[in-house]
Design an enzyme around this catalytic site. Structure first.
Site, PDB file in Angstrom:
ATOM      1  N   SER A   1       0.554   5.573   2.146  1.00 22.47           N
ATOM      2  CA  SER A   1       0.953   5.797   3.548  1.00 22.47           C
ATOM      3  C   SER A   1       1.909   6.987   3.657  1.00 22.47           C
ATOM      4  CB  SER A   1       1.563   4.528   4.163  1.00 22.47           C
ATOM      5  OG  SER A   1       2.507   3.910   3.336  1.00 22.47           O
TER       6      SER A   1
ATOM      7  N   LYS B   1       4.195   1.246  -7.208  1.00 25.02           N
ATOM      8  CA  LYS B   1       4.102   0.334  -6.065  1.00 25.02           C
ATOM      9  C   LYS B   1       3.429  -0.985  -6.436  1.00 25.02           C
ATOM     10  CE  LYS B   1       1.777   3.236  -3.523  1.00 25.02           C
ATOM     11  NZ  LYS B   1       1.721   4.322  -4.539  1.00 25.02           N
TER      12      LYS B   1
END
Length: 198
Positions: A109, A41
């Site tokens: 998340s 990410k």
């Protein structure tokens, strides 16, 4: 007694989002990166930020390093604190997006509920969910801090992918597996999603 319907009258006098976007000559948008620890990410986010900057586009990355050490320094890792962490991130992200800035959030998340909460705060039209879908085996292989090994030994509690669940997005705007795609290929796909020629 007359009730003032607009209790925040300053908003009526502030410059609009359109004013900011016209100044920057770009549209604000939220690219919400989700995926396991070690999936890539932050690496992809940084590469995209550099490419957007090279093209004269204003971008802001929000990730654990610049959020957990500042605005969310008082939060731990309980379920309630994780939810509050994402809520605050989304509220900050909305401010950036409303200023016309291409905003990238790089956070695990792990649940659909958390990501939907973020999308509702930011606005579904501005929210692009990017699933960094790198397999857990590759994430573990890359893990220089040894967090996966510690989690497997029970030394790290509630570690996403090992002792805590990760819910893969059902319909992400884009899915990137960095075990098959190079950083450059991942950035090209993100540029296309933004309507920018790679």
């Amino acid at each position: 007694m007359t009730v003032n319907k607009n209790i925040y009258p300053i908003f009526d006098r502030m410059l609009s989002r359109t004013d900011k976007e016209n100044l920057l000559e770009q549209r604000g948008v939220m690219l919400w990166f989700t995926g396991l620890s070690g999936s890539g990410k932050s690496t992809v986010a940084i590469a995209l930020e550099r490419e957007l900057h090279r093209r004269g586009l204003l971008c802001r990355i929000l990730d654990g390093d610049n959020i957990r050490t500042g605005i969310n320094a008082n939060l731990g890792f309980s379920a309630d604190d994780r939810k509050e962490n994402i809520r605050r991130i989304a509220e900050v992200a909305k401010l950036f997006v409303d200023t016309g800035i291409i905003t990238i959030a790089a956070f695990i998340s792990p649940t659909e509920e958390l990501r939907q909460m973020a999308a509702e705060i930011i606005g579904h039209d501005d929210f692009k969910e990017i699933y960094i879908s790198t397999p857990i085996e590759e994430c573990e292989r890359r893990d220089v801090k040894g967090l996966y090994a510690k989690a497997r030994r029970g030394e790290v509690k509630d570690f996403t992918g090992i002792s805590a669940p990760f819910e893969a997005p059902a319909c992400p705007a884009l899915k990137l597996d960095t075990s098959h795609l190079s950083i450059e290929e991942s950035v090209d796909q993100l540029l296309k999603l933004l309507g920018i020629e790679p």
